[in-house]
Write an enzyme that holds these catalytic residues in place. Structure first.
Site, short mmCIF file in Angstrom:
data_model
loop_
_atom_site.label_atom_id
_atom_site.label_comp_id
_atom_site.label_asym_id
_atom_site.label_seq_id
_atom_site.Cartn_x
_atom_site.Cartn_y
_atom_site.Cartn_z
N GLU A 1 4.63 -15.77 -69.99
CA GLU A 1 4.80 -14.83 -68.88
C GLU A 1 5.54 -13.59 -69.35
O GLU A 1 6.32 -13.63 -70.30
CB GLU A 1 5.65 -15.49 -67.77
CG GLU A 1 4.98 -16.66 -67.13
CD GLU A 1 5.77 -17.18 -65.93
OE1 GLU A 1 6.56 -16.42 -65.34
OE2 GLU A 1 5.60 -18.35 -65.60
N LYS B 1 8.46 -11.05 -69.37
CA LYS B 1 9.88 -11.13 -69.00
C LYS B 1 10.27 -9.82 -68.33
O LYS B 1 10.35 -8.78 -68.97
CB LYS B 1 10.76 -11.40 -70.22
CG LYS B 1 12.22 -11.68 -69.83
CD LYS B 1 13.03 -12.15 -71.03
CE LYS B 1 14.36 -12.78 -70.65
NZ LYS B 1 15.28 -11.95 -69.94
P1 ATP Z 1 19.11 -11.87 -69.74
O1 ATP Z 1 20.50 -11.44 -70.03
O2 ATP Z 1 18.10 -11.50 -70.76
O3 ATP Z 1 18.67 -11.63 -68.33
P2 ATP Z 1 19.89 -14.51 -69.12
O4 ATP Z 1 20.98 -15.05 -69.97
O5 ATP Z 1 20.22 -14.09 -67.73
O6 ATP Z 1 19.14 -13.38 -69.92
P3 ATP Z 1 17.77 -16.00 -70.09
O7 ATP Z 1 17.77 -17.46 -70.11
O8 ATP Z 1 18.01 -15.32 -71.33
O9 ATP Z 1 18.80 -15.56 -68.97
O10 ATP Z 1 16.42 -15.44 -69.52
C1 ATP Z 1 15.98 -15.84 -68.29
C2 ATP Z 1 16.08 -14.67 -67.38
O11 ATP Z 1 14.95 -13.83 -67.55
C3 ATP Z 1 16.01 -15.17 -65.98
O12 ATP Z 1 17.31 -15.39 -65.48
C4 ATP Z 1 15.28 -14.10 -65.24
O13 ATP Z 1 16.22 -13.25 -64.62
C5 ATP Z 1 14.56 -13.31 -66.29
N1 ATP Z 1 13.08 -13.38 -66.20
C6 ATP Z 1 12.27 -12.31 -66.15
N2 ATP Z 1 10.99 -12.66 -66.10
C7 ATP Z 1 10.95 -14.01 -66.10
C8 ATP Z 1 9.91 -14.97 -66.06
N3 ATP Z 1 8.63 -14.63 -66.02
N4 ATP Z 1 10.27 -16.28 -66.09
C9 ATP Z 1 11.55 -16.66 -66.15
N5 ATP Z 1 12.59 -15.78 -66.19
C10 ATP Z 1 12.30 -14.48 -66.16
#
Ligand code: ATP
Length: 575
Positions: free
Chosen positions: A242, A244
């Site tokens: 998917e 991001k």
């Molecule tokens: P970041 O600081 O990059 O947002 P994070 O630490 O909050 O990362 P990660 O586990 O790194 O969280 O990445 C997941 C995050 O990516 C989710 O919390 C969501 O906000 C975002 N995201 C965007 N698109 C998607 C998607 N298609 N599926 C899941 N998460 C997504």
């Protein structure tokens, strides 16, 4: 339990600089508590009346608290204000000025009084609040008044973390291993008080039987990292990929007409996103449901998506309407957790997504996140490149048969983010544990660098990884110092492990996103340090944006992730 006894525990918790000691104090406190009060005891220890997602606030400014203290002490407001100015602590002010008296109220009575304060709103409520608090302060000893005042001022900082509470509860009531069961229960309701009450009333069976409820946020699933498309396919085989989106994660709860939206750090952010509330009513075809997606501000004229920093401006309570007009939102739904009485979290990704597709009526605001399914690294790479070319953050690969893992970061979801040459492949979220006064030009601000730490979930502690001074604007430095001074503590916080001694220690509360050139080994930091081996540190760290309002300290990057990124970096260098 008498409030006076609770205050004795607070006193001991406040004094300790050791996490293990904190843990023992909590376990002892829980052994003394009964089923009707344990939830309140937990909330109060964390400086809250209810979990933050319930959005309950006492809503009394320092000025009002000073008026209440003035009434209870029979001193003029000016005198109270002067004592406060001297000590900088409304708790100590209460302790100095009030007489020792009171009827020794129970925790329950004090809690109810505080709750009543939060319920007073609207016209004439200010005077009523002052009168009510004045009454409460007149019914307690000076020691109790000290903590009561700090609580009302939002300055009760005992540094008690959720994981420590869960472990202490397990030990006090069952055994340490039972922590795993308590964590599962907590992951699906995000309410420590509810978990504790269930444990006290219904024991082990009650905890095992806890199920998802609409209106209680589920702790969010997170991604692991890998550095190439090949590695991803090697790890999870055929997978869904998917886009991001670089926006604001929303967990939407629908119960008939009632819609609630929760953020990444489990706060109720419903008022920020009126269009998502409206779109859920219009577009989501289930009576009761929980689903997730990413809200992203976009340019209506060009269709281009804006970065996180623009979307997050909605965080301000005011001006949501103007923001909604100037920066309308798209909501990209990507997961289904619950629908019409069925818990979908144990089912595989593919099934959840198919059901989500059936329930979501496509329209202007809510869309389905863009995805493909593949086992070909080249196709995955093309999808990634195309996303990055369109200005998106990268991609998330998802294991097809994986359940939704509440509160976990694992390889069920793997992210691949765009990065620039000479930079780490991902940003890191650091908790600020203290700051150093500035030198040279920075001296005028009184703050030059902050001490950044990462989270270690196993020990529920924060371990330092870097000093960060670059990337702040002058205005940000001034604001940052103000925010940090408000949470400063006189000694190292119990859950912070540091070899460096900053000029000012702060309660681990704020999270900053930073980028760096690389991760190195260093004897000066405690992240990943075992015995005499060096820990890990960041080379040329700089902040990206300001404090992350959507992250709690426990949402920061973990020690394990730092080590994984270090290993990834070595693999990339070898290529
Ligand atoms: P970041 O600081 O990059 O947002 P994070 O630490 O909050 O990362 P990660 O586990 O790194 O969280 O990445 C997941 C995050 O990516 C989710 O919390 C969501 O906000 C975002 N995201 C965007 N698109 C998607 C998607 N298609 N599926 C899941 N998460 C997504």
């Amino acid at each position: 339990m008498k409030f006076h006894d609770l205050v004795q525990y607070f006193e001991r918790l406040e004094k300790t600089t050791k996490r293990l000691e904190m843990f023992d104090i909590l376990a002892e406190m829980f052994r003394k508590a009964d089923a009707d009060e344990v939830d309140k005891i937990i909330y109060l220890s964390q400086g809250q009346l209810l979990p933050s997602f319930r959005g309950v606030e006492i809503g009394m400014s320092e000025k009002l608290l000073i008026r209440a203290l003035s009434g209870a002490a029979g001193r003029e407001v000016g005198k109270v204000a002067a004592v406060y100015k001297e000590s900088g602590d409304l708790g100590l002010t209460a302790y100095k000025l009030l007489a020792d008296r009171g009827t020794g109220p129970s925790v329950q009575t004090v809690y109810e009084g505080l709750f009543q304060l939060s319920r007073l709103t609207g016209e004439g409520s200010v005077d009523k609040k002052v009168a009510l608090l004045c009454e409460q302060l007149s019914d307690v000893s000076r020691e109790e008044a000290k903590y009561l005042s700090r609580f009302v001022a939002g300055r009760l900082r005992l540094g008690v973390g959720d994981a420590t509470v869960l472990e202490a509860l397990a030990l006090a009531k069952i055994n340490r291993e039972f922590r795993v069961e308590l964590e599962r229960a907590y992951n699906i309701c995000s309410d420590l008080g509810l978990v504790a009450r269930t444990l006290f009333r219904e024991g082990e069976e009650g905890i095992r039987g806890m199920a998802i409820r609409v209106g209680y946020p589920i702790r969010m699933a997170l991604c692991e990292r890998l550095s190439t498309a090949e590695e991803i396919v090697e790890k999870i085989g055929r997978c869904a990929v998917e886009v991001k989106y670089d926006g604001f994660r929303c967990q939407v709860h629908k119960d008939g007409d009632r819609i609630d939206i929760f953020s990444r750090n489990l706060e109720r952010t419903t008022p920020m996103f009126p269009e998502i509330v409206e779109a859920t009513r219009r577009q989501f075809k289930a009576q009761a449901a929980i689903f997730e997606g990413e809200a992203v501000a976009y340019n209506e004229a060009t269709g281009e998506l804006f970065p996180f920093q623009i979307t997050i401006q909605r965080k301000r309570k005011h001006g949501v309407e103007e923001m909604a007009r100037d920066f309308p939102l798209k909501f990209y739904a990507f997961d289904l957790l619950f629908a019409n009485g069925d818990d979908w979290t144990p089912r595989g990704y593919r099934e959840r997504r198919a059901e989500l597709g059936r329930l979501l009526k496509k329209d202007t605001v809510m869309e389905f996140s863009q995805a493909i399914e593949t086992e070909d690294p080249k196709e995955l790479q093309r999808f990634f490149t195309s996303a990055v070319e369109r200005g998106l953050e990268g991609m998330v690969a998802k294991r097809l048969d994986a359940p939704y893992s509440a509160g976990a970061r694992n390889f069920n979801w793997i992210k691949l983010k765009r990065s620039y040459k000479g930079e780490l492949s991902d940003t890191l979220d650091l908790v600020v544990a203290g700051y150093f006064a500035g030198k040279g030009h920075r001296a005028q601000f009184g703050i030059g660098t902050v001490l950044g730490a990462v989270y270690d979930p196993d020990s529920d502690t924060f371990k330092t990884v870097s000093k960060v001074g670059s990337g702040f604007t002058e205005e940000e430095l001034v604001r940052l110092k103000e925010m940090l001074d408000a949470v400063s503590v006189p000694h190292p916080p119990a859950r912070v492990e540091s070899l460096m001694i900053p000029d000012v220690w702060v309660d681990p509360k704020y999270v900053l996103t930073v980028t760096a050139d690389e991760i190195t080994r260093s004897p000066s930091h405690t992240a990943g340090k075992i015995g005499d081996e060096p820990g890990y540190a960041l080379r040329f760290p700089r902040t990206v944006g300001f404090i992350r309002p959507d992250k709690r300290p426990e949402d920061a990057t973990t020690v394990k992730e730092i080590i994984e990124l270090f290993e990834m970096q070595k693999r990339v260098k070898l290529k």
